[in-house]
Design a protein around this motif. Structure first.
Motif, mmCIF file in Angstrom:
data_model
loop_
_atom_site.group_PDB
_atom_site.id
_atom_site.type_symbol
_atom_site.label_atom_id
_atom_site.label_comp_id
_atom_site.label_asym_id
_atom_site.label_seq_id
_atom_site.Cartn_x
_atom_site.Cartn_y
_atom_site.Cartn_z
ATOM 1 N N PRO A 86 0.815 -1.230 0.000
ATOM 2 C CA PRO A 86 0.000 0.000 0.000
ATOM 3 C C PRO A 86 0.840 1.268 0.000
ATOM 4 O O PRO A 86 0.410 2.293 -0.518
ATOM 5 C CB PRO A 86 -0.831 -0.133 1.275
ATOM 6 N N LEU A 87 2.060 1.226 0.575
ATOM 7 C CA LEU A 87 2.911 2.408 0.588
ATOM 8 C C LEU A 87 3.359 2.764 -0.832
ATOM 9 O O LEU A 87 3.293 3.924 -1.259
ATOM 10 C CB LEU A 87 4.116 2.155 1.500
ATOM 11 N N ASN A 88 3.815 1.747 -1.599
ATOM 12 C CA ASN A 88 4.230 1.992 -2.981
ATOM 13 C C ASN A 88 3.053 2.436 -3.850
ATOM 14 O O ASN A 88 3.187 3.305 -4.717
ATOM 15 C CB ASN A 88 4.873 0.737 -3.567
ATOM 16 N N GLU A 89 1.881 1.794 -3.646
ATOM 17 C CA GLU A 89 0.714 2.177 -4.432
ATOM 18 C C GLU A 89 0.286 3.611 -4.122
ATOM 19 O O GLU A 89 -0.145 4.342 -5.022
ATOM 20 C CB GLU A 89 -0.425 1.207 -4.148
ATOM 21 N N SER A 90 0.411 4.044 -2.866
ATOM 22 C CA SER A 90 0.073 5.422 -2.504
ATOM 23 C C SER A 90 1.023 6.394 -3.193
ATOM 24 O O SER A 90 0.607 7.433 -3.731
ATOM 25 C CB SER A 90 0.138 5.591 -0.990
ATOM 26 N N LEU A 91 2.324 6.077 -3.177
ATOM 27 C CA LEU A 91 3.303 6.937 -3.857
ATOM 28 C C LEU A 91 3.048 6.962 -5.358
ATOM 29 O O LEU A 91 3.222 7.988 -6.019
ATOM 30 C CB LEU A 91 4.718 6.441 -3.561
ATOM 31 N N SER A 92 2.621 5.812 -5.915
ATOM 32 C CA SER A 92 2.323 5.756 -7.343
ATOM 33 C C SER A 92 1.130 6.647 -7.692
ATOM 34 O O SER A 92 1.131 7.327 -8.713
ATOM 35 C CB SER A 92 2.051 4.312 -7.761
ATOM 36 N N LEU A 93 0.099 6.629 -6.830
ATOM 37 C CA LEU A 93 -1.068 7.473 -7.088
ATOM 38 C C LEU A 93 -0.719 8.965 -7.030
ATOM 39 O O LEU A 93 -1.307 9.777 -7.753
ATOM 40 C CB LEU A 93 -2.164 7.166 -6.065
#
Length: 623
Positions: free
Chosen positions: A469-476
């Motif tokens: 979820p941390l990487n996906e948040s940064l991706s968003l």
């Protein structure tokens, strides 16, 4: 009749009192007797059904593992190890396989023995103590397996000292027994469930030794005295090691056709308690399962019945006494009685009406409260989803830019590929088509991240790898981070920690905190975002630090309040951090706020660590 009429009034009263006392004693005795009989029958029937369920569960637990050693014995990797032809790599591979089978099946231990009883491979090969290089040829299950049959046995482990049930099956090659596979299980899980029940449970072996019980003080205690021959046989088999047996503190016992029906036994506090006993044999294992039901329930029923009967008798005697007393003024007493009866009925009706009105008010209040709680839950869920969609709206410009670039490139590659195909240059056209596929994958990842973030998560909590979820948040937020010129420093361990959370809601937590950090750095020249993940004991700490203006001390206690915001009107609803705090609290964690010495705020999310590796979390919680 003439003699009765000749009696004086006080003599008649005395005779009636004596007669009433005799009738009362008879009624109370019969009430106690029949109440005890009915209660005993009910308890016996209930206990019989409960005991059948206990025996059924115990049989089911044993049946789960009965076929496991036979399945393992068919593995061809066992033969080289038993014949001493396996190298160190083959032996290690077999130990790892036994450990895997042991872990997946939920057994306690799995090991392989040679015909001479020496253990050559085991699931606990890397533990101390281990079964490897230990000889168990004295165990009955091993001797039975050498004869080509399934061997079963319950005993204390000579290595671990734990109680366990053993299943053994021969490894056969060319009609010859080459070794024995043994699976050991423990039954502490059943005992833990038994302790939650009101009734007591114990399981005895063929010698009357309690080896399973809901009361741990009863373990390895004797119900009956053993002869010297029986004790010698138990010592020779080493079934219970060097344990010194003591007898259960049974004060008295009642038998029916050589079957134990009642006993008095000390409870957990050392007080003697009377129990009804139901028992059932398990012939295949040679066990006897006993269910002990406290007799205090019967005593309570008898006392209650006696109280009711005594009240009724007292009422009857008082009525008779009242009739005797009012013989001379019957008319006056009847009038008073009628008046009193009417008044009592009126009061009862008034009280009944008042109670009915009160009950109806309470029911209405309960319905209103339940409706309000339901609306509150729906509103909270709607606010969470609305905040997520609001964040998506804020990110829509960046996402549009991220999608327009590959769309333009796809159109260019497609036009060029058409031209190259018309010219016969298929190689270059193929490269353009491959580039189109890569751009399509890129667009798919962007859309998948948005869809994942926007969906309403139904699963409450599960193991989640923190980096996902941390990487996906940064991706968003990647486009906004790039446009604002923010430098991101990410520090995480080599193996991502696993926490107990919901992956979608945890992603929302990070998006809200990161968005808040980006908002705080709008007016500063140096924009830096430091993200670190650390572990301490059973906690995982995710720190997100920015180089913004920080959070004043006076405002920290209001940061997580609903609808509290320091932004301008129209830039936010003041719900992001409030919802973030509520989500983390649902996970059993918390959020801490502090300021950095060099300027800026630090938001630290503290979550409970899950008892799983990152690899297991991916396989268990992959979206």
């Amino acid at each position: 009749m003439n003699r009765l009429t000749q009696l004086k009034p006080h003599q008649v009263t005395k005779a009636l009192i004596i007669f009433g006392l005799m009738i009362s004693a008879l009624v109370l005795w019969q009430t106690a007797y029949w109440t005890k009989q009915v209660a005993s029958d009910e308890i016996r029937n209930r206990s019989s059904n409960t005991l059948k369920l206990v025996v059924s569960n115990l049989n089911a637990e044993l049946q789960r593992f009965r076929a496991l050693p036979e399945l393992i014995s068919a593995d061809k990797r066992l033969i080289p190890v038993l014949n001493n032809t396996a190298d160190a790599q083959q032996l290690r591979a077999l130990n790892l396989e036994l450990a895997r089978i042991n872990r997946v099946s939920g057994a306690s231990d799995v090991y392989l023995m040679k015909p001479d009883g020496w253990t050559v491979a085991a699931s606990n090969w890397d533990k101390n103590p281990t079964f490897i290089d230990r000889n168990f040829s004295f165990r009955p299950y091993f001797k039975i397996a050498l004869q080509g049959e399934l061997g079963t046995y319950f005993a204390l482990g000579t290595t671990s000292g734990e109680r366990g049930y053993f299943f053994a099956y021969p490894v056969v090659q060319a009609n010859k027994v080459q070794g024995v596979v043994v699976v050991k299980i423990t039954v502490e899980g059943l005992e833990n469930k038994w302790r939650q029940a009101k009734d007591k449970i114990m399981v005895l072996d063929s010698h009357g030794i309690v080896f399973l019980a809901s009361n741990t003080d009863w373990h390895l205690k004797l119900v009956n005295d053993l002869t010297d021959k029986e004790m010698a046989g138990i010592v020779d088999s080493r079934r219970y090691g060097d344990h010194k047996f003591e007898k259960l503190p049974i004060e008295s016992a009642s038998w029916d056709d050589e079957v134990l029906r009642e006993l008095q036994l000390a409870d957990d506090a050392g007080q003697m308690q009377r129990y009804f006993v139901e028992q059932e044999n398990m012939p295949a294992e040679g066990w006897r399962v006993m269910l002990l039901v406290g007799a205090d329930e019967i005593t309570g029923r008898v006392n209650a019945a006696l109280a009711v009967a005594a009240l009724m008798l007292a009422s009857l005697l008082l009525a008779i006494a009242n009739i005797v007393q009012r013989r001379r003024r019957l008319a006056e007493r009847m009038a008073m009685k009628d008046a009193t009866s009417r008044e009592l009925e009126r009061r009862v009706e008034e009280r009944t009406l008042a109670l009915s009105e009160t009950n109806e008010k309470l029911r209405n209040e309960v319905r209103e409260r339940e409706h309000a709680e339901s609306e509150l839950r729906d509103t909270q869920a709607g606010l969470v989803q609305a905040t997520k969609l609001a964040a998506l709206g804020q990110m829509s410009a960046g996402v549009s830019h991220e999608l327009n670039q590959p769309l333009a490139a796809i159109r260019s590659y497609a036009d060029n590929a058409k031209t190259f195909i018309e010219r016969g240059n298929t190689a270059t056209a193929s490269e353009n088509l491959q580039s189109i596929g890569e751009l399509a994958d890129r667009m798919d990842r962007i859309i998948k991240n948005l869809r994942t973030y926007a969906r309403d998560e139904s699963i409450s909590m599960r193991p989640v790898s923190i980096i996902l979820p941390l990487n996906e948040s940064l991706s968003l937020l990647a486009n906004r981070i790039s446009d604002d010129g923010v430098e991101v420093n990410l520090s995480i361990p080599d193996e991502s920690p696993v926490v107990m959370a919901g992956d979608v809601r945890l992603q929302q937590v990070f998006v809200n905190i990161l968005s808040n950090a980006l908002d705080s750095m709008r007016s500063v020249s140096v924009k830096m975002l430091d993200i670190s993940v650390t572990e301490q004991a059973d906690k995982v700490y995710v720190s997100i630090a920015d180089s913004g203006s920080g959070v004043p001390e006076a405002l920290r206690e209001h940061v997580f309040d609903p609808f509290y915001s320091t932004k301008s009107v129209g830039e936010g609803m003041g719900l992001g951090l409030s919802i973030t705090y509520g989500i983390v609290d649902q996970f059993g964690g918390k959020i801490e706020i502090d300021n950095r010495p060099q300027g800026g705020a630090i938001f630290t999310v503290i979550l409970k660590k899950a008892d799983l590796s990152a690899t297991q979390a991916l396989s268990a919680g992959t979206r």
